[in-house]
Write a protein that holds these residues in place. Sequence first.
Motif, PDB file in Angstrom:
ATOM      1  N   VAL A   1       0.833  -1.206   0.000  1.00 18.01           N
ATOM      2  CA  VAL A   1       0.000   0.000   0.000  1.00 18.01           C
ATOM      3  C   VAL A   1       0.865   1.253   0.000  1.00 18.01           C
ATOM      4  N   TYR A   2       1.948   1.221   0.766  1.00 11.80           N
ATOM      5  CA  TYR A   2       2.871   2.361   0.835  1.00 11.80           C
ATOM      6  C   TYR A   2       3.574   2.579  -0.508  1.00 11.80           C
ATOM      7  N   GLU A   3       4.143   1.524  -1.047  1.00  4.20           N
ATOM      8  CA  GLU A   3       4.954   1.655  -2.258  1.00  4.20           C
ATOM      9  C   GLU A   3       4.121   1.989  -3.496  1.00  4.20           C
ATOM     10  N   GLU A   4       2.883   1.531  -3.525  1.00  3.33           N
ATOM     11  CA  GLU A   4       2.045   1.744  -4.703  1.00  3.33           C
ATOM     12  C   GLU A   4       1.058   2.893  -4.527  1.00  3.33           C
ATOM     13  N   ASN A   5       1.211   3.640  -3.423  1.00  5.31           N
ATOM     14  CA  ASN A   5       0.366   4.820  -3.170  1.00  5.31           C
ATOM     15  C   ASN A   5      -1.124   4.481  -3.245  1.00  5.31           C
ATOM     16  N   LEU A   6      -1.508   3.352  -2.683  1.00  5.94           N
ATOM     17  CA  LEU A   6      -2.885   2.883  -2.811  1.00  5.94           C
ATOM     18  C   LEU A   6      -3.865   3.682  -1.956  1.00  5.94           C
ATOM     19  N   ILE A   7      -3.344   4.434  -0.966  1.00  4.24           N
ATOM     20  CA  ILE A   7      -4.225   5.324  -0.203  1.00  4.24           C
ATOM     21  C   ILE A   7      -3.697   6.763  -0.275  1.00  4.24           C
ATOM     22  N   GLY A   8      -3.002   7.074  -1.362  1.00  8.61           N
ATOM     23  CA  GLY A   8      -2.481   8.417  -1.556  1.00  8.61           C
ATOM     24  C   GLY A   8      -1.223   8.662  -0.744  1.00  8.61           C
ATOM     25  N   LYS A   9      -0.987   9.913  -0.421  1.00 11.95           N
ATOM     26  CA  LYS A   9       0.213  10.300   0.326  1.00 11.95           C
ATOM     27  C   LYS A   9      -0.003  10.005   1.812  1.00 11.95           C
ATOM     28  N   ILE A  10       0.756   9.057   2.323  1.00 15.06           N
ATOM     29  CA  ILE A  10       0.620   8.636   3.718  1.00 15.06           C
ATOM     30  C   ILE A  10       1.266   9.671   4.631  1.00 15.06           C
ATOM     31  N   PHE A  11       0.600   9.967   5.755  1.00 12.18           N
ATOM     32  CA  PHE A  11       1.165  10.908   6.717  1.00 12.18           C
ATOM     33  C   PHE A  11       1.393  10.294   8.092  1.00 12.18           C
ATOM     34  N   THR A  12       0.746   9.169   8.386  1.00 15.74           N
ATOM     35  CA  THR A  12       0.981   8.520   9.672  1.00 15.74           C
ATOM     36  C   THR A  12       0.823   7.010   9.552  1.00 15.74           C
ATOM     37  N   ILE A  13       1.673   6.284  10.266  1.00 17.15           N
ATOM     38  CA  ILE A  13       1.612   4.824  10.333  1.00 17.15           C
ATOM     39  C   ILE A  13       1.691   4.420  11.802  1.00 17.15           C
ATOM     40  N   GLU A  14       0.735   3.608  12.245  1.00 18.09           N
ATOM     41  CA  GLU A  14       0.765   3.048  13.592  1.00 18.09           C
ATOM     42  C   GLU A  14       0.952   1.540  13.481  1.00 18.09           C
TER      43      GLU A  14
ATOM     44  N   SER B   1      -7.123  -4.723  26.219  1.00 19.75           N
ATOM     45  CA  SER B   1      -7.997  -4.579  25.057  1.00 19.75           C
ATOM     46  C   SER B   1      -7.128  -4.078  23.913  1.00 19.75           C
ATOM     47  N   TYR B   2      -7.021  -4.884  22.878  1.00 19.12           N
ATOM     48  CA  TYR B   2      -6.023  -4.633  21.846  1.00 19.12           C
ATOM     49  C   TYR B   2      -6.497  -3.606  20.826  1.00 19.12           C
ATOM     50  N   GLN B   3      -5.576  -2.770  20.392  1.00 21.37           N
ATOM     51  CA  GLN B   3      -5.817  -1.876  19.276  1.00 21.37           C
ATOM     52  C   GLN B   3      -5.385  -2.572  17.978  1.00 21.37           C
ATOM     53  N   PRO B   4      -5.739  -2.016  16.807  1.00 24.05           N
ATOM     54  CA  PRO B   4      -5.364  -2.675  15.546  1.00 24.05           C
ATOM     55  C   PRO B   4      -3.854  -2.856  15.414  1.00 24.05           C
ATOM     56  N   ARG B   5      -3.479  -3.954  14.776  1.00 30.22           N
ATOM     57  CA  ARG B   5      -2.054  -4.194  14.503  1.00 30.22           C
ATOM     58  C   ARG B   5      -1.486  -3.065  13.643  1.00 30.22           C
ATOM     59  N   TRP B   6      -2.244  -2.586  12.654  1.00 31.64           N
ATOM     60  CA  TRP B   6      -1.796  -1.498  11.789  1.00 31.64           C
ATOM     61  C   TRP B   6      -2.926  -0.495  11.576  1.00 31.64           C
ATOM     62  N   LEU B   7      -2.594   0.775  11.609  1.00 35.12           N
ATOM     63  CA  LEU B   7      -3.485   1.838  11.165  1.00 35.12           C
ATOM     64  C   LEU B   7      -2.634   2.798  10.348  1.00 35.12           C
ATOM     65  N   VAL B   8      -2.962   2.928   9.061  1.00 33.11           N
ATOM     66  CA  VAL B   8      -2.169   3.732   8.133  1.00 33.11           C
ATOM     67  C   VAL B   8      -3.101   4.715   7.444  1.00 33.11           C
ATOM     68  N   ALA B   9      -2.792   6.001   7.540  1.00 37.35           N
ATOM     69  CA  ALA B   9      -3.677   7.021   6.975  1.00 37.35           C
ATOM     70  C   ALA B   9      -2.963   7.806   5.884  1.00 37.35           C
ATOM     71  N   GLY B  10      -3.638   7.955   4.738  1.00 33.68           N
ATOM     72  CA  GLY B  10      -3.155   8.770   3.637  1.00 33.68           C
ATOM     73  C   GLY B  10      -4.230   9.760   3.222  1.00 33.68           C
ATOM     74  N   ASN B  11      -3.931  10.604   2.252  1.00 38.14           N
ATOM     75  CA  ASN B  11      -4.911  11.610   1.838  1.00 38.14           C
ATOM     76  C   ASN B  11      -5.953  11.069   0.858  1.00 38.14           C
ATOM     77  N   ARG B  12      -5.909   9.749   0.580  1.00 36.80           N
ATOM     78  CA  ARG B  12      -6.917   9.126  -0.273  1.00 36.80           C
ATOM     79  C   ARG B  12      -7.471   7.843   0.330  1.00 36.80           C
ATOM     80  N   GLY B  13      -7.260   7.654   1.622  1.00 40.41           N
ATOM     81  CA  GLY B  13      -7.812   6.464   2.256  1.00 40.41           C
ATOM     82  C   GLY B  13      -7.124   6.135   3.570  1.00 40.41           C
ATOM     83  N   THR B  14      -7.697   5.204   4.301  1.00 41.32           N
ATOM     84  CA  THR B  14      -7.152   4.735   5.572  1.00 41.32           C
ATOM     85  C   THR B  14      -7.158   3.217   5.588  1.00 41.32           C
ATOM     86  N   LEU B  15      -6.019   2.617   5.927  1.00 39.90           N
ATOM     87  CA  LEU B  15      -5.905   1.161   6.014  1.00 39.90           C
ATOM     88  C   LEU B  15      -5.931   0.746   7.476  1.00 39.90           C
TER      89      LEU B  15
END
Length: 348
Positions: A134-147, A232-246
Motif C-alpha cells: 500500500v505504501y509503495e504503490e500509493n494505494l491510499i495516496g500520500k501517507i502521513f501517519t503509520i501506527e 484490550s487490543y488496538q489494531p495491529r496497523w493503522l495507516v492514513a493517507g490523503n486518499r484512504g485509511t488502512l
Amino acid sequence: MNVKLGILGFGGMGKWHEENARRVDQVEIIASCDIKEEKRKESEARGVKSYEFVDDFLANPDINTVLLTVPNYLHKEMAIKAAKAGKNIICEKPAALNVKELDEMTQAAKDNNVIFTVHQNRRWDKDFQIVKKVYEENLIGKIFTIESKLHTANGRIHEWHLYKKYGGGMMYDWGVHLIDQTLFMMGDAHLVSVFADIKSIINDEVDDYFKILMKFDNGITVHLELGTYILSYQPRWLVAGNRGTLKINSFACDGEIWRTSELLDKLPAQIAETVAGPTRQFAPQPAGVLYSEALPEVKTEWTDFYKNFVQVINGKEELKIKIPEVRKVLSVMEAAFESSETNKAIMF
C-alpha cells in the motif's frame, strides 16, 4: 552447493528453524548443539545429530553454515567462534546487543571470508507485506501517519528473556522486528528523529512496554507500540493517507481500506448535535460517503529467507538482510533507550 546447516541452540527457535529450513530445497540439517541434555535428546529424536560442546560442533566438516539461536548475550561470542571456524553465519535477531558488538562480528566474518546475515523473518509477514504494498504503490495516496502496534494481555515474560544480563526484554525481542519493518519499508527516506518511552510494568528487570515515534523526511511519522499487559487490543496497523485509511486488526490480516466517495470539503458545513455536544468537524458522515474495500493480496513465505540464502552461497543473489540495515536498526534501538532515559528526542 547446498546449505549444510548446524543449529547452535536447540530451544524453541532452534526447533522452529529445524522444521522450516528443511522445507527448502538445497538446505540440509546436519547437526545441533545445546548445553542441555534434554535438548540434545530432542534433537536426536528428530534425526539430527547433537553435540554438547561448541568446539566439537564447529569441528564438524559437513557444516558450512551455523545458525545462532542462543540467548542474545551470546550472539557476539558464538558468531566470532563460527567465523574463525570458517562457517557462514545466520544469526537470530537481535544480531547483537549494540552496534559495537555487531561491528566486531562483522569484522570477524570479513576477516575469515564467510557470509554473515541476520534472520529478520518478520519482513515476510503477510500483514507487513500488505502495508508495504500500500505504501509503495500509493494505494491510499500520500501517507502521513503509520501506527504499528502489538498488544497482549499475557503480562509476564519467560525464561532468559526475564533478565537484562542475557539481553532480555521486549525491545530486544519484538522491538527489533518493528523497527526493522519500518526502516525496510521507508527505504531511502531519511530518519529525522526518534522519541521513545520504555517501561517495565509487570516484569521488574526488563522492559515490557514501549512507545517509539520515528519521524522521516518524507513527512511520515511512524508510531510503534508494544505492551505485554494491555487488556484490550488496538489494531495491529493503522495507516492514513490523503486518499484512504488502512486498518489491519491482527496477524490474521482481518481488515480493510476505508475511502470516501466525496472530498470532505465538498460536504455541507453544518453543525450537528451529538453525544459530545454541538460539532461541525466531528459530525457523523452522511450515509454512503464512507465505504470499505478489501485489502490487497500479497504472496509471501518465511521460507523465502532460506531460499535467498541458498542463492547467495551459490553466487546468484545478494543477501536480502544486509548488515548495514541491521546496524541501522541497532542504532535506532540505542537511540530509543537514550531517548527514554533522557526524555528527549534523538536527532539523526
